[in-house]
Design a protein around this motif. Structure first.
Motif, PDB file in Angstrom:
ATOM      1  N   GLY A 121     -39.077  17.525 -22.966  1.00 49.16           N
ATOM      2  CA  GLY A 121     -38.689  17.447 -24.363  1.00 49.16           C
ATOM      3  C   GLY A 121     -37.293  17.973 -24.638  1.00 49.16           C
ATOM      4  O   GLY A 121     -36.825  17.901 -25.750  1.00 49.16           O
ATOM      5  N   CYS A 122     -36.620  18.502 -23.620  1.00 51.99           N
ATOM      6  CA  CYS A 122     -35.287  19.058 -23.856  1.00 51.99           C
ATOM      7  C   CYS A 122     -34.414  18.844 -22.630  1.00 51.99           C
ATOM      8  O   CYS A 122     -34.879  18.986 -21.507  1.00 51.99           O
ATOM      9  CB  CYS A 122     -35.388  20.552 -24.165  1.00 51.99           C
ATOM     10  N   ALA A 123     -33.171  18.479 -22.861  1.00 47.92           N
ATOM     11  CA  ALA A 123     -32.223  18.327 -21.758  1.00 47.92           C
ATOM     12  C   ALA A 123     -30.955  19.088 -22.084  1.00 47.92           C
ATOM     13  O   ALA A 123     -30.518  19.110 -23.229  1.00 47.92           O
ATOM     14  CB  ALA A 123     -31.902  16.855 -21.539  1.00 47.92           C
ATOM     15  N   SER A 124     -30.366  19.718 -21.089  1.00 42.69           N
ATOM     16  CA  SER A 124     -29.166  20.531 -21.327  1.00 42.69           C
ATOM     17  C   SER A 124     -27.911  19.703 -21.107  1.00 42.69           C
ATOM     18  O   SER A 124     -27.059  20.032 -20.297  1.00 42.69           O
ATOM     19  CB  SER A 124     -29.159  21.735 -20.380  1.00 42.69           C
ATOM     20  N   CYS A 125     -27.800  18.600 -21.828  1.00 45.85           N
ATOM     21  CA  CYS A 125     -26.703  17.686 -21.542  1.00 45.85           C
ATOM     22  C   CYS A 125     -25.476  17.913 -22.414  1.00 45.85           C
ATOM     23  O   CYS A 125     -24.416  17.382 -22.109  1.00 45.85           O
ATOM     24  CB  CYS A 125     -27.179  16.239 -21.689  1.00 45.85           C
ATOM     25  N   ALA A 126     -25.570  18.671 -23.476  1.00 49.83           N
ATOM     26  CA  ALA A 126     -24.404  18.849 -24.346  1.00 49.83           C
ATOM     27  C   ALA A 126     -24.335  20.267 -24.886  1.00 49.83           C
ATOM     28  O   ALA A 126     -24.200  20.486 -26.062  1.00 49.83           O
ATOM     29  CB  ALA A 126     -24.448  17.853 -25.494  1.00 49.83           C
ATOM     30  N   TRP A 127     -24.446  21.229 -23.975  1.00 54.05           N
ATOM     31  CA  TRP A 127     -24.465  22.625 -24.418  1.00 54.05           C
ATOM     32  C   TRP A 127     -23.061  23.130 -24.681  1.00 54.05           C
ATOM     33  O   TRP A 127     -22.145  22.882 -23.930  1.00 54.05           O
ATOM     34  CB  TRP A 127     -25.116  23.507 -23.358  1.00 54.05           C
ATOM     35  N   SER A 128     -22.938  23.861 -25.753  1.00 52.63           N
ATOM     36  CA  SER A 128     -21.695  24.569 -26.054  1.00 52.63           C
ATOM     37  C   SER A 128     -22.077  25.933 -26.578  1.00 52.63           C
ATOM     38  O   SER A 128     -22.972  26.044 -27.395  1.00 52.63           O
ATOM     39  CB  SER A 128     -20.902  23.816 -27.110  1.00 52.63           C
ATOM     40  N   LYS A 129     -21.419  26.983 -26.108  1.00 57.23           N
ATOM     41  CA  LYS A 129     -21.894  28.329 -26.408  1.00 57.23           C
ATOM     42  C   LYS A 129     -20.762  29.260 -26.776  1.00 57.23           C
ATOM     43  O   LYS A 129     -19.742  29.271 -26.140  1.00 57.23           O
ATOM     44  CB  LYS A 129     -22.619  28.850 -25.173  1.00 57.23           C
ATOM     45  N   ARG A 130     -20.988  30.058 -27.821  1.00 58.62           N
ATOM     46  CA  ARG A 130     -20.020  31.064 -28.202  1.00 58.62           C
ATOM     47  C   ARG A 130     -20.735  32.399 -28.347  1.00 58.62           C
ATOM     48  O   ARG A 130     -21.831  32.455 -28.864  1.00 58.62           O
ATOM     49  CB  ARG A 130     -19.380  30.741 -29.563  1.00 58.62           C
ATOM     50  N   SER A 131     -20.077  33.459 -27.909  1.00 58.84           N
ATOM     51  CA  SER A 131     -20.673  34.780 -28.027  1.00 58.84           C
ATOM     52  C   SER A 131     -19.607  35.805 -28.350  1.00 58.84           C
ATOM     53  O   SER A 131     -18.432  35.529 -28.268  1.00 58.84           O
ATOM     54  CB  SER A 131     -21.386  35.161 -26.733  1.00 58.84           C
ATOM     55  N   ASN A 132     -20.018  37.002 -28.728  1.00 56.94           N
ATOM     56  CA  ASN A 132     -19.055  38.055 -28.983  1.00 56.94           C
ATOM     57  C   ASN A 132     -19.646  39.445 -28.789  1.00 56.94           C
ATOM     58  O   ASN A 132     -20.826  39.637 -28.888  1.00 56.94           O
ATOM     59  CB  ASN A 132     -18.495  37.936 -30.401  1.00 56.94           C
ATOM     60  N   ALA A 133     -18.774  40.417 -28.511  1.00 51.56           N
ATOM     61  CA  ALA A 133     -19.169  41.812 -28.321  1.00 51.56           C
ATOM     62  C   ALA A 133     -17.944  42.722 -28.426  1.00 51.56           C
ATOM     63  O   ALA A 133     -17.105  42.486 -29.233  1.00 51.56           O
ATOM     64  CB  ALA A 133     -19.911  41.952 -27.000  1.00 51.56           C
ATOM     65  N   GLY A 134     -17.660  43.666 -27.606  1.00 50.26           N
ATOM     66  CA  GLY A 134     -16.677  44.758 -27.684  1.00 50.26           C
ATOM     67  C   GLY A 134     -15.205  44.545 -27.363  1.00 50.26           C
ATOM     68  O   GLY A 134     -14.617  43.677 -27.882  1.00 50.26           O
ATOM     69  N   PRO A 135     -14.418  45.159 -26.530  1.00 48.71           N
ATOM     70  CA  PRO A 135     -12.962  45.185 -26.501  1.00 48.71           C
ATOM     71  C   PRO A 135     -12.168  43.883 -26.260  1.00 48.71           C
ATOM     72  O   PRO A 135     -11.957  43.169 -27.092  1.00 48.71           O
ATOM     73  CB  PRO A 135     -12.622  46.193 -25.450  1.00 48.71           C
ATOM     74  N   SER A 136     -11.566  43.481 -25.295  1.00 49.72           N
ATOM     75  CA  SER A 136     -10.666  42.337 -25.211  1.00 49.72           C
ATOM     76  C   SER A 136     -11.370  41.107 -24.673  1.00 49.72           C
ATOM     77  O   SER A 136     -12.408  41.207 -24.087  1.00 49.72           O
ATOM     78  CB  SER A 136      -9.480  42.707 -24.345  1.00 49.72           C
ATOM     79  N   SER A 137     -10.826  39.934 -24.929  1.00 51.23           N
ATOM     80  CA  SER A 137     -11.502  38.695 -24.551  1.00 51.23           C
ATOM     81  C   SER A 137     -11.190  38.263 -23.122  1.00 51.23           C
ATOM     82  O   SER A 137     -11.566  37.182 -22.713  1.00 51.23           O
ATOM     83  CB  SER A 137     -11.113  37.577 -25.520  1.00 51.23           C
ATOM     84  N   THR A 138     -10.455  39.069 -22.372  1.00 54.14           N
ATOM     85  CA  THR A 138     -10.139  38.710 -20.990  1.00 54.14           C
ATOM     86  C   THR A 138     -10.540  39.841 -20.057  1.00 54.14           C
ATOM     87  O   THR A 138     -10.890  40.924 -20.482  1.00 54.14           O
ATOM     88  CB  THR A 138      -8.629  38.439 -20.840  1.00 54.14           C
ATOM     89  N   GLY A 139     -10.456  39.559 -18.747  1.00 50.64           N
ATOM     90  CA  GLY A 139     -10.723  40.605 -17.769  1.00 50.64           C
ATOM     91  C   GLY A 139     -12.189  40.765 -17.454  1.00 50.64           C
ATOM     92  O   GLY A 139     -13.030  39.942 -17.817  1.00 50.64           O
ATOM     93  N   TRP A 140     -12.514  41.887 -16.770  1.00 48.57           N
ATOM     94  CA  TRP A 140     -13.876  42.086 -16.273  1.00 48.57           C
ATOM     95  C   TRP A 140     -14.887  42.251 -17.389  1.00 48.57           C
ATOM     96  O   TRP A 140     -16.083  42.003 -17.192  1.00 48.57           O
ATOM     97  CB  TRP A 140     -13.903  43.309 -15.358  1.00 48.57           C
ATOM     98  N   SER A 141     -14.479  42.649 -18.590  1.00 45.53           N
ATOM     99  CA  SER A 141     -15.428  42.879 -19.675  1.00 45.53           C
ATOM    100  C   SER A 141     -16.179  41.608 -20.050  1.00 45.53           C
ATOM    101  O   SER A 141     -17.342  41.654 -20.456  1.00 45.53           O
ATOM    102  CB  SER A 141     -14.703  43.433 -20.911  1.00 45.53           C
ATOM    103  N   ALA A 142     -15.511  40.453 -19.947  1.00 42.40           N
ATOM    104  CA  ALA A 142     -16.150  39.198 -20.342  1.00 42.40           C
ATOM    105  C   ALA A 142     -17.125  38.688 -19.292  1.00 42.40           C
ATOM    106  O   ALA A 142     -18.065  37.952 -19.610  1.00 42.40           O
ATOM    107  CB  ALA A 142     -15.085  38.139 -20.616  1.00 42.40           C
ATOM    108  N   GLN A 143     -16.925  39.062 -18.037  1.00 37.71           N
ATOM    109  CA  GLN A 143     -17.741  38.502 -16.953  1.00 37.71           C
ATOM    110  C   GLN A 143     -19.226  38.841 -17.067  1.00 37.71           C
ATOM    111  O   GLN A 143     -20.070  37.949 -16.920  1.00 37.71           O
ATOM    112  CB  GLN A 143     -17.168  38.944 -15.611  1.00 37.71           C
ATOM    113  N   PRO A 144     -19.620  40.102 -17.318  1.00 40.13           N
ATOM    114  CA  PRO A 144     -21.053  40.378 -17.466  1.00 40.13           C
ATOM    115  C   PRO A 144     -21.668  39.716 -18.688  1.00 40.13           C
ATOM    116  O   PRO A 144     -22.858  39.409 -18.699  1.00 40.13           O
ATOM    117  CB  PRO A 144     -21.119  41.907 -17.561  1.00 40.13           C
TER     118      PRO A 144
END
Length: 227
Positions: A121-144
């Protein structure tokens, strides 16, 4: 109980916790009990919005959410995603969800495509995802943060332990379906730079809302036609 307290301003509420003895040994999972509790609450909030004929993002802004940090991540996620979006094809759906636990505040949006002819009943064919949390948008903080979202993707779409006659049918990764590179959608991570507060723990928190906004997006795909 992790994630059992609602971030919304509810005049009359009661929260109960009942300990359930574990029959099988369990291991660690990102988000722990908060995963299930956030799922129950956020899908319920989406159902309330549908009943009231409101956009799901309207509820937190109609004097029902006074937490400034939660509102900030919701607004950042919604702006990045372009919420609300208009449907352009059948089976398309959009979902939004949020959550907080142990000082971390997370909001996510998703675009999904539902294949009504498939068994699942569901296919992951057009997924788009946005999220947010703490300090900068680059570097190791975004990886986890991204890693937590990918793990949430597996639980939302296809991860399952299969049983037959008291035995596990898929005890190995060769038969237990986990997200692979081909399953990973475009993911945009936004980390809000809050120098006025201590940095929160981010490694596993973003996995909470993934199932919630995915379920909400599937519900949206089923109930609303392209305009």
């Amino acid at each position: 109980m992790s994630g059992s307290e609602t971030p919304y301003d509810v005049a009359n509420q009661r929260t109960e916790y009942h300990q359930v003895p574990l029959i099988l040994r369990s291991g660690s999972y990102r988000g722990l009990a908060a995963t299930a509790n956030h799922f129950a609450r956020e899908t319920h909030m989406d159902a309330l919005a549908n009943t009231a004929k409101m956009d799901p993002l309207e509820i937190p802004h109609e004097e029902n959410l006074s937490n400034a940090r939660m509102l900030a991540v919701l607004e950042a996620a919604a702006q990045s995603f372009g919420w609300p979006r208009k449907k352009t094809q059948e089976g398309q759906g959009f979902g939004i969800a949020c959550g907080d636990e142990k000082g971390s505040y997370v909001a996510t949006c998703a675009e999904i495509a539902v294949d009504k002819t498939s068994r699942a009943g569901c296919a992951s064919c057009a997924w788009s995802k946005r999220s947010n949390a703490g300090p900068s948008s680059t570097g190791w903080s975004a990886q986890p943060v991204v890693g937590a979202m990918i793990q949430g993707l597996g639980g939302a779409l296809f991860e399952a332990v299969e049983f037959e006659n008291g035995h596990i049918k898929n005890p190995h990764f060769a038969s237990y379906r986990v997200p692979r590179f081909r399953d990973v959608p475009e993911i945009e991570t936004i980390l809000l730079d809050r120098k006025d507060i201590p940095p929160p723990e981010r490694a596993r928190r973003p996995s909470w809302p993934w199932r919630r906004q995915s379920a909400n997006a599937i519900f949206d795909a089923d109930r609303r036609s392209p305009q």
